[in-house]
Write an enzyme that holds these catalytic residues in place. Structure first.
Site: not given
Length: 368
Positions: A206, A167, A81, A58
């Protein structure tokens, strides 16, 4: 000038939502918010919240509009707010600028606001409309809403898999099941996340970095590792540069010290009945750290218990048009089900092509 509903309200709110999305990667722990100021059918100011601690949407829009904000309609994707945090109340800024009408997509779930901003505007005689394009506004801030209403982040599981639900190969090879477009999109998930979550098994197998590299982002997510016995390799990439957080039940300071010396944080959480990290307690802790969205990239042995604990809210599957066959690793490992009625149900949000692959977004039905 009349302040009745404008038939173009939806158009201007759509624009405010587009602006809010520009803050996708930078606003955490704050919500993503956009604002458009319109006077006599002409846009006179726009803004969005860019990052925490800086002006809200705003304020940016009011600065752009200047005096033209007087008697304008403000379209805001989240209730202005009403409290003073790191910035002053936006409801007061709108009043001071003399706007004539406010259209709000959704009420702020933050207990510090929760309708107070709307009430302040209305008590000053400003007409306020609430609920326009609310579903889109909620989708933008699903994590913020989760943290404000449930005390924990929105937890998303990202899975790259073959068409037969595998996977990785039996030998652990998983790079790369999906193509470049899917991998780039997965980095967008990382960029919008407050934190990335994985387990020691994935780190050992990994050695991921879990950083944002394939898209531009002004910040990196916090890297979290579920490490029950503090066994993460000390040379793991995820520990480089400091800032990683190990979530554990191990209270042995001698085991924690080497990680702390590498700049990692070691957090001891409550243990579940199996002696491992209690995932419900973990989710609560992540909420207390003001994480809105957490994305997990992990193997089946961590995803299964997370799902069984009821804390996975959403899956994002990247599905490659390929088959890996019997013996390859599956998506998720859970305790055997005795009946189909015990299955984990998902609700499909979207299915879309991405490069040569497919992206499926599905929310858990019974979790959370």
């Amino acid at each position: 000038m009349t302040f009745d509903a404008d038939p173009r309200d939806g158009v201007f709110m759509d624009r405010a939502l587009e602006l809010a999305a520009r803050g996708m990667y930078g606003t955490t722990p704050n919500p993503r918010v956009g604002c458009v100021l319109v006077r006599e059918g002409v846009v006179v100011g726009e803004g969005w919240h860019e990052r925490a601690g800086e002006p809200h949407a705003e304020v940016h829009a009011l600065r752009a509009a200047g005096e033209r904000a007087r008697a304008a309609t403000a379209y805001v994707t989240l209730e202005p707010c009403s409290h003073t945090g790191r910035t002053p109340p936006c409801a007061d800024a709108l009043l001071a600028a003399g706007v004539g009408r406010v259209v709000v997509a959704m009420q702020d779930p933050n207990p510090l606001v929760a309708g107070e901003g709307i009430a302040r505007l209305r008590s000053a005689g400003i007409p306020v409309t609430v609920g326009l394009n609310e579903d889109q506004a909620r989708a933008l801030n699903v994590g913020f809403i989760s943290r404000m209403t449930r005390g924990r982040p929105w937890i998303r599981a990202k899975v790259a898999m073959s068409l037969d639900g595998r996977t990785a190969l039996a030998n652990g090879t998983s790079q790369w099941i999906t193509g470049e477009a899917a991998r780039t999109d997965a980095h967008r998930l990382r960029a919008r996340s407050c934190a990335m979550l994985t387990g020691t098994g994935t780190v050992r197998r990994d050695d991921p970095e879990l950083t944002v590299r394939l898209v531009d982002s002004s910040r990196q997510p916090v890297r979290l590792v579920v490490d029950n016995r503090l066994e993460t390799p000390l040379d793991a990439k995820i520990l480089r540069g400091g800032g990683a957080v190990l979530l554990t039940v191990c209270t042995d300071e001698s085991r924690a010290l080497p990680y702390k010396e590498r700049g990692a944080e070691v957090v001891v959480l409550p243990a579940a009945a199996n002696g491992r990290v209690d995932f419900k307690a973990m989710a609560k802790y992540l909420g207390e750290r003001a994480f809105n969205e957490v994305t997990t990239e992990a193997g089946s042995r961590l995803l299964g218990p997370l799902l069984e604990a009821g804390i996975i809210d959403e899956f994002v599957f990247y599905v490659a048009p390929a088959l890996l066959g019997e013996g390859a690793a599956g998506v998720i490992q859970v305790e055997p089900l005795a009946a189909l009625s015990e299955r984990f149900r998902l609700a499909i949000d979207s299915v879309s092509p991405i490069g040569d692959d497919w992206r499926i977004v599905a929310r858990t039905v019974d979790g959370g």
